[in-house]
Design a protein around this motif. Structure first.
Motif, mmCIF file in Angstrom:
data_model
loop_
_atom_site.group_PDB
_atom_site.id
_atom_site.type_symbol
_atom_site.label_atom_id
_atom_site.label_comp_id
_atom_site.label_asym_id
_atom_site.label_seq_id
_atom_site.Cartn_x
_atom_site.Cartn_y
_atom_site.Cartn_z
ATOM 1 N N ARG A 128 0.726 -1.244 0.579
ATOM 2 C CA ARG A 128 0.246 -0.406 0.000
ATOM 3 C C ARG A 128 1.131 1.010 -0.017
ATOM 4 N N VAL A 129 0.247 2.339 -0.518
ATOM 5 C CA VAL A 129 1.167 3.492 -0.367
ATOM 6 C C VAL A 129 1.428 4.088 0.572
ATOM 7 N N SER A 130 0.633 3.864 1.437
ATOM 8 C CA SER A 130 1.038 3.988 2.639
ATOM 9 C C SER A 130 1.862 3.745 3.769
ATOM 10 N N GLU A 131 2.095 1.762 3.204
ATOM 11 C CA GLU A 131 3.779 1.419 4.100
ATOM 12 C C GLU A 131 4.212 2.603 3.041
ATOM 13 N N ILE A 132 4.983 3.059 2.190
ATOM 14 C CA ILE A 132 6.438 3.072 1.587
ATOM 15 C C ILE A 132 6.385 4.686 2.011
ATOM 16 N N LEU A 133 5.441 5.692 2.012
ATOM 17 C CA LEU A 133 5.429 6.529 1.990
ATOM 18 C C LEU A 133 6.665 7.589 3.501
ATOM 19 N N GLU A 134 6.202 6.562 4.622
ATOM 20 C CA GLU A 134 6.828 7.184 5.645
ATOM 21 C C GLU A 134 8.887 6.735 5.289
ATOM 22 N N GLU A 135 8.784 6.112 4.368
ATOM 23 C CA GLU A 135 10.235 6.474 3.385
ATOM 24 C C GLU A 135 10.943 6.817 3.199
ATOM 25 N N VAL A 136 10.069 7.295 1.811
ATOM 26 C CA VAL A 136 10.514 8.165 1.304
ATOM 27 C C VAL A 136 10.978 9.445 1.567
ATOM 28 N N ASP A 137 9.907 9.765 2.941
ATOM 29 C CA ASP A 137 10.013 10.815 3.189
ATOM 30 C C ASP A 137 10.572 12.530 2.267
ATOM 31 N N ARG A 138 10.023 12.573 1.537
ATOM 32 C CA ARG A 138 9.730 13.692 0.550
ATOM 33 C C ARG A 138 9.426 14.961 1.600
ATOM 34 N N ALA A 139 10.370 16.299 1.599
ATOM 35 C CA ALA A 139 10.548 17.388 2.302
ATOM 36 C C ALA A 139 8.729 17.902 2.167
ATOM 37 N N PRO A 140 8.138 18.135 2.952
ATOM 38 C CA PRO A 140 6.951 18.564 3.180
ATOM 39 C C PRO A 140 6.085 19.995 1.938
ATOM 40 N N ALA A 141 5.017 19.552 2.437
ATOM 41 C CA ALA A 141 4.130 20.901 0.958
ATOM 42 C C ALA A 141 4.706 22.261 1.452
ATOM 43 N N LEU A 142 4.157 23.277 0.394
ATOM 44 C CA LEU A 142 4.905 24.688 0.407
ATOM 45 C C LEU A 142 3.185 24.774 1.401
ATOM 46 N N LYS A 143 3.524 26.170 1.632
ATOM 47 C CA LYS A 143 1.641 26.530 1.896
ATOM 48 C C LYS A 143 1.605 27.615 1.457
ATOM 49 N N GLU A 144 0.321 28.051 0.700
ATOM 50 C CA GLU A 144 0.098 28.835 -0.366
ATOM 51 C C GLU A 144 1.005 30.306 -0.081
ATOM 52 N N ASP A 145 0.887 31.367 1.248
ATOM 53 C CA ASP A 145 1.183 31.887 0.488
ATOM 54 C C ASP A 145 2.546 32.195 1.093
ATOM 55 N N THR A 146 3.412 31.425 0.207
ATOM 56 C CA THR A 146 5.041 30.873 0.763
ATOM 57 C C THR A 146 5.651 32.032 -0.791
ATOM 58 N N LYS A 147 6.764 32.671 -0.303
ATOM 59 C CA LYS A 147 7.374 33.493 -1.373
ATOM 60 C C LYS A 147 8.162 33.327 -2.053
ATOM 61 N N GLU A 148 8.422 33.790 -3.767
ATOM 62 C CA GLU A 148 8.999 33.416 -5.013
ATOM 63 C C GLU A 148 10.804 32.402 -4.134
ATOM 64 N N GLU A 149 11.391 33.484 -3.735
ATOM 65 C CA GLU A 149 12.658 32.779 -3.055
ATOM 66 C C GLU A 149 12.354 31.484 -2.508
ATOM 67 N N GLU A 150 11.673 31.248 -1.591
ATOM 68 C CA GLU A 150 11.605 29.821 -0.631
ATOM 69 C C GLU A 150 10.959 28.590 -1.843
ATOM 70 N N VAL A 151 10.349 28.990 -2.933
ATOM 71 C CA VAL A 151 9.876 28.106 -3.633
ATOM 72 C C VAL A 151 10.790 27.715 -4.507
#
Lengths: 245, 370
Positions: B251-274
């Motif tokens: 299942r997808v949930s089983e490998i999500l932890e291993e993958v450990d990708r950087a968290p998502a950005l919030k809508e108000d993130t500025k250009e530089e950070e993006v």
């Protein structure tokens, strides 16, 4: 019941008036005589219609009870089905006069003989429709019911009969209309009804009597078919929701 | 829970037995999938368990009790039964259909009502909307749900399912399968499941019983079946692309932890950070979520170049499809191929963003396994 009779009588009158207007246009002979006869003897005609109706209703109740039961039984015993349907078929093919004649030695002359003969006649349509109505249900529906633990009895009353009902009712309508016609002949063995009018008309050479009897039979037949049709439709209100989607 | 011993069925007028000396044991809470080509006796075997067919020989034990000595009606009332054709009663409402078994058991009315409402919600049908409808007013997938609800309403410990998802389109099938597995996790029934689809078998099962010509060829966990097929018949059935089939098992949930990708950005993130995050990302794409962690969309390198606003919320692209965390890796692969991207965003039941998996992740899984 009174209302029904009232309706029939009105229809009868209306038919009479219609014929009268035709009659005025041309030959006043036979049609005028018939109208004259009907208006003179309306009480007798009505009485005979009542008798006819009673004969048909009683026979229909008995016939439907017997036929539906037979139809259900043979739906369980495939080997029996063809034999039973064959017998019903043969019964229906016997000429009505002959059938009535056979009955006389057994039941004498009178109302009972008429009822028995009519019941035997009307077996086939109802037995056959009950049988096919049940046999042709989607087998998955019956299997699901059985697999979930419904008893055979419950499956019959909750699933099979309700689902086969439209087909069974079609058989009942066929039987009823057929019966109304043959009931006229049953007057021959003293069962009463509008047939008396027709038979005495024939023996006396009194044409208006014959026509009056025939019109009466037709009115009953049409009214019956109509009532059974709309009765069935109204009875299955949920059916309309079902098909409406 | 269910034990079949030397079970044999010979139909009248046939010389060859439909099921021959079958021994099988299904543990409590397990899903055992009977799989094999048509005519292999899998459905016959299943129908002997609730005695729609009486066995010619052999024994059936349910919780140690001899099922052949029990009253068949009582036996069936405690075994949920779902068939491919569903067999809903067309003259009854959905409510009446589902209430069949409770009514046969003569439960009090208010208890029946409560149970039906519960089970309808469980299978994802709003009772208020569907209760009074007739089966003909439902789509194929909804009817299947009603079929499952009807089988589960009295909470039977055992369920028999004969190709329950066979008659719906592939997309609906995958959804129903996932939902069913989610439900099964909660209710933990002992299930005998019949299918001819080996992919479905691998996905749904705790154990798979492969049958051929009335005989049991192999009974094993899906993983063992894939790595050690008993004979040529089984390996042919499983097919050559066994590595891909493994994707059904995870299942997808089983490998999500291993993958450990950087968290998502919030809508108000500025250009530089993006920009920074885009450079770091192995898929050259970042995910944008709202304040409640709901998935909003993605930003790729080109989106940043053509940006139409100051913050991330102004120029993200909507995603065309996602997978839920209870989907299999195979489902995830299909979605990636479908949308033509090397990644797919994972959301949970409430559409909250859970993470992202990529084609590379799938490759790693397959590589590790083989």
């Amino acid at each position: 019941m009174d209302q029904l009779l009232g309706m029939a009588f009105d229809a009868f009158r209306a038919a009479g008036n219609g014929i009268e207007s035709i009659a005025q246009a041309g030959d006043r002979g036979i049609i005028a005589h018939t109208i004259d006869y009907i208006s003179r003897r309306s009480d007798l005609i009505l009485e005979l219609m009542l008798e006819h109706l009673w004969l048909v209703i009683l026979t229909l109740i008995i016939a439907v009870t017997i036929s539906v039961t037979i139809g259900i039984i043979i739906s369980y015993y495939e080997s029996l089905a063809q034999t039973v349907l064959g017998i019903c078929q043969v019964l229906m093919v016997i000429p009505s006069m002959a059938m009535l004649a056979f009955m006389v030695p057994l039941f004498g002359i009178g109302f009972t003989t008429g009822v028995v003969a009519l019941v035997l006649y009307s077996l086939l349509p109802v037995v056959r429709n009950t049988y096919t109505g049940i046999r042709e249900l989607d087998p998955a529906i019956v299997e699901a019911a059985k697999g979930m633990g419904m008893t055979e009895r419950r499956i019959l009353f909750k699933i099979k009969i309700p689902l086969a009902r439209p087909v069974i009712m079609a058989g009942v309508r066929t039987a009823a209309v057929m019966m109304i016609g043959i009931a006229a002949i049953a007057a021959y063995v003293g069962a009463g009804g509008l047939g008396e009018l027709i038979f005495s008309g024939i023996s006396r050479g009194h044409q208006p009597m014959i026509i009056a009897g025939a019109i009466g039979v037709s009115i009953i037949a049409i009214a019956f078919d109509y009532l059974l049709y709309y009765g069935e439709k109204r009875f299955s209100v949920e059916g309309s929701t079902r098909e409406g989607n | 829970m269910i034990k079949l011993e030397g079970l044999t069925k010979v139909f009248k007028g046939h010389n060859i037995p439909a099921v021959k000396d079958l021994n099988l044991e299904v543990n409590e809470g397990d899903v055992c999938v009977l799989v094999g080509p048509s005519g292999c006796g899998k459905t016959t075997t299943m129908k002997m368990i609730n005695r729609l067919y009486e066995p010619t020989g052999g024994k059936i034990y349910i919780r140690g009790e001899d099922a052949l000595q029990m009253d068949p009606i009582k036996l069936r009332l405690d075994i949920g039964y779902v068939i491919q054709e569903i067999g809903l009663f067309p003259h009854m409402t959905i409510y009446e259909n589902i209430a069949t078994v409770p009514n046969e058991k003569q439960w009090p009315k208010d208890q029946v009502k409560e149970k039906v409402d519960n089970v309808m919600s469980l299978v994802g049908l709003d009772p208020e909307i569907f209760k009074n409808r007739y089966p003909s007013a439902l789509s194929g997938g909804q009817r299947q749900r009603v079929g499952v609800a009807r089988a589960m309403v009295s909470d039977p410990p055992i369920m028999l399912m004969d190709e329950p998802f066979g008659a719906v389109d592939p997309i609906t099938r995958a959804r129903l399968q996932n939902e069913f597995l989610r439900i099964q996790e909660r209710v933990d029934k002992t299930i005998v499941f019949v299918t001819h689809d080996i992919d479905e078998a691998i996905k749904m099962s705790d154990t798979i019983a492969v049958m051929r010509e009335g005989e049991l060829v192999q009974h094993a966990t899906p993983s063992d079946l894939l790595s050690a097929p008993a004979d040529e018949f089984v390996s042919n059935l499983v097919g050559r692309n066994r590595s891909i089939k493994r994707l059904h098992l995870i299942r997808v949930s089983e490998i999500l932890e291993e993958v450990d990708r950087a968290p998502a950005l919030k809508e108000d993130t500025k250009e530089e950070e993006v920009k920074k995050r885009l450079d770091e990302s192995d898929i050259r794409t970042v995910i944008v979520v709202d304040r409640d962690n709901k998935l909003k969309g993605v930003i790729g390198v080109n989106d940043l170049k053509r940006k139409t606003g100051e913050v991330a919320g102004d120029y993200f692209q909507e995603v065309s499809d996602t997978v839920t965390d209870d989907a299999t890796l195979n489902d995830a692969l299909s979605v990636m191929l479908e949308i033509g991207e090397g990644y797919v965003a994972v959301v949970n039941e409430d559409e909250k963003y859970q993470g992202t998996i990529t084609l590379g992740d799938l490759l790693n899984v397959v590589r590790e396994d083989s």
